[in-house]
Design a protein around this motif. Sequence first.
Motif, PDB file in Angstrom:
ATOM      1  N   SER A  16       0.814  -1.214   0.000  1.00 18.99           N
ATOM      2  CA  SER A  16       0.000   0.000   0.000  1.00 18.99           C
ATOM      3  C   SER A  16       0.852   1.270   0.000  1.00 18.99           C
ATOM      4  CB  SER A  16      -0.950   0.016   1.206  1.00 18.99           C
ATOM      5  OG  SER A  16      -0.236  -0.097   2.406  1.00 18.99           O
ATOM      6  N   SER A  17       2.158   1.142   0.284  1.00 18.34           N
ATOM      7  CA  SER A  17       3.008   2.342   0.269  1.00 18.34           C
ATOM      8  C   SER A  17       4.105   2.285  -0.787  1.00 18.34           C
ATOM      9  CB  SER A  17       3.653   2.571   1.646  1.00 18.34           C
ATOM     10  OG  SER A  17       4.555   1.528   1.956  1.00 18.34           O
ATOM     11  N   SER A  18       4.432   1.077  -1.291  1.00 20.65           N
ATOM     12  CA  SER A  18       5.508   0.973  -2.288  1.00 20.65           C
ATOM     13  C   SER A  18       5.416  -0.346  -3.043  1.00 20.65           C
ATOM     14  CB  SER A  18       6.882   1.098  -1.615  1.00 20.65           C
ATOM     15  OG  SER A  18       7.077   0.041  -0.689  1.00 20.65           O
ATOM     16  N   PRO A  40       8.176   4.170  -4.411  1.00 15.40           N
ATOM     17  CA  PRO A  40       7.012   4.517  -3.577  1.00 15.40           C
ATOM     18  C   PRO A  40       5.745   4.635  -4.410  1.00 15.40           C
ATOM     19  CG  PRO A  40       8.365   6.449  -3.983  1.00 15.40           C
ATOM     20  CD  PRO A  40       9.109   5.299  -4.580  1.00 15.40           C
ATOM     21  N   ALA A  43      -0.126   8.065  -1.888  1.00 12.46           N
ATOM     22  CA  ALA A  43      -1.092   7.732  -0.831  1.00 12.46           C
ATOM     23  C   ALA A  43      -2.447   7.427  -1.460  1.00 12.46           C
ATOM     24  CB  ALA A  43      -1.212   8.903   0.140  1.00 12.46           C
ATOM     25  N   ALA A 194       2.428  -1.489   5.579  1.00  2.31           N
ATOM     26  CA  ALA A 194       1.965  -0.155   5.955  1.00  2.31           C
ATOM     27  C   ALA A 194       0.583  -0.203   6.592  1.00  2.31           C
ATOM     28  CB  ALA A 194       1.952   0.762   4.730  1.00  2.31           C
ATOM     29  N   SER A 195      -0.294  -1.080   6.055  1.00  2.00           N
ATOM     30  CA  SER A 195      -1.670  -1.085   6.547  1.00  2.00           C
ATOM     31  C   SER A 195      -2.162  -2.453   7.020  1.00  2.00           C
ATOM     32  CB  SER A 195      -2.622  -0.574   5.455  1.00  2.00           C
ATOM     33  OG  SER A 195      -2.516  -1.357   4.292  1.00  2.00           O
ATOM     34  N   SER A 218       1.677   2.332   9.147  1.00  2.00           N
ATOM     35  CA  SER A 218       1.065   3.666   9.031  1.00  2.00           C
ATOM     36  C   SER A 218       0.597   4.187  10.392  1.00  2.00           C
ATOM     37  CB  SER A 218      -0.116   3.636   8.054  1.00  2.00           C
ATOM     38  OG  SER A 218      -1.099   2.714   8.477  1.00  2.00           O
ATOM     39  N   ASN A 221       3.048   6.746  11.502  1.00  2.00           N
ATOM     40  CA  ASN A 221       2.886   8.014  10.776  1.00  2.00           C
ATOM     41  C   ASN A 221       1.689   8.801  11.288  1.00  2.00           C
ATOM     42  OD1 ASN A 221       4.582   6.268   9.231  1.00  2.00           O
ATOM     43  ND2 ASN A 221       4.307   7.572   7.460  1.00  2.00           N
ATOM     44  N   ASN A 232       1.984  13.554   5.898  1.00  2.00           N
ATOM     45  CA  ASN A 232       2.444  12.169   5.924  1.00  2.00           C
ATOM     46  C   ASN A 232       3.901  12.024   5.501  1.00  2.00           C
ATOM     47  OD1 ASN A 232       1.817   9.253   6.230  1.00  2.00           O
ATOM     48  ND2 ASN A 232       2.237   9.190   4.033  1.00  2.00           N
ATOM     49  N   GLU A 236       6.802  10.436   7.780  1.00  2.00           N
ATOM     50  CA  GLU A 236       7.631   9.310   7.343  1.00  2.00           C
ATOM     51  C   GLU A 236       9.111   9.629   7.565  1.00  2.00           C
ATOM     52  OE1 GLU A 236       8.462   5.517   5.589  1.00  2.00           O
ATOM     53  OE2 GLU A 236       6.616   6.388   6.402  1.00  2.00           O
TER      54      GLU A 236
END
Length: 350
Positions: A16-18, A40, A43, A194-195, A218, A221, A232, A236
């Motif tokens: 979800s982030s990269s 990356p 978002a 991330a999630s 996350s 963050n 965000n 990070e």
Amino acid sequence: MFFTRKKDIVGIDIGSSSIKLIQLKSQKGTYQLQNVGLVPLPAEAIVDNTLMDSASVVEGVKTLIDSLKITAKEAACSISGNSVIIRKISLPVMPTEELEEQIHWEAEQYIPFDINDVNIDFQIIAPDDIDSSKMNVLLVASKKDIINDYLAVFTEAGLKLTVVDVDSFAVQNAFELNYNPDPDEVIALVNIGASVMNMNIVKDGISLFTRDVQLGGSLYNEEIQKHFGVNNEEAERIKISESAADSDRLKDILARANDTLAIEMRRSLDFYNSTAGEGKIGKVYLSGGGAKSAMLPETVSQKLGIPAEILNPFSKVRFDEKEFDPDYLKEIGPLVTVAMGLATRRLGDK
């Protein structure tokens, strides 16, 4: 996992982030690192494991393929979270060919979706310890629309998606590539994205228990954003550098987030320990971007009362130090663990 010649393929983990990519070459019973890279994602490109911004994902995959000059055209990816159902079920002993014909009928009672809307795969684990006329089978199902979304992304990026795995099992592949635990030892593999946090309890190469929790890196963050009033991207940077104007406040924020993750792990592992007959968990291996958080292994070890360490996906993988900086590989190791497991997959594997 859902889709036969054995051929080297590229492992691509779309988080979800990269997006992370690993390419390996089989060599004398081990693997040689050919390529590694990550880019990356914006978002909200992926929310709750759903591709919300396919164009950005396609662009990210293309960027990796082009920048690393990859010529391979076949790839493996993985999924997790609400899009995947994993069940260990007991069925009458039968040949694999017969089970392939019957698995859809057997699966209907375990899958909370219309059976026509899911892709199904299975693996025969072992005979049932209690009833010799039965066998334990690992059943995996995923919604077809999720798989179709990934197929479309890879096709648009110029790749053929030949293997779809599950994040937890990809981490297990990476672990087994690099470690040789005692066959009697029960290991917890915890991948903190991330999630989503994927948990997989393993003994002697067999997955005993899996669970995905909608909680991940996350969390750090969000807490930093809330307490420091930053966006965000800045959160990070603060998280990674572990530096802020109010360092004591930052340490407290990180410590509380560590506690939250560790307590969530303990809930799931306590549930396993209370129901399992295969023995207590002896060690925890952490992976994923969230595993890089300061003092997390120490917090997990303290909360769970067992040793915890960061999984090193490059431990037994050969690489040319003229091409790959060992310090860089150590830095990104937790981030690319899923991709490493995917890179070991071959078409037709179970």
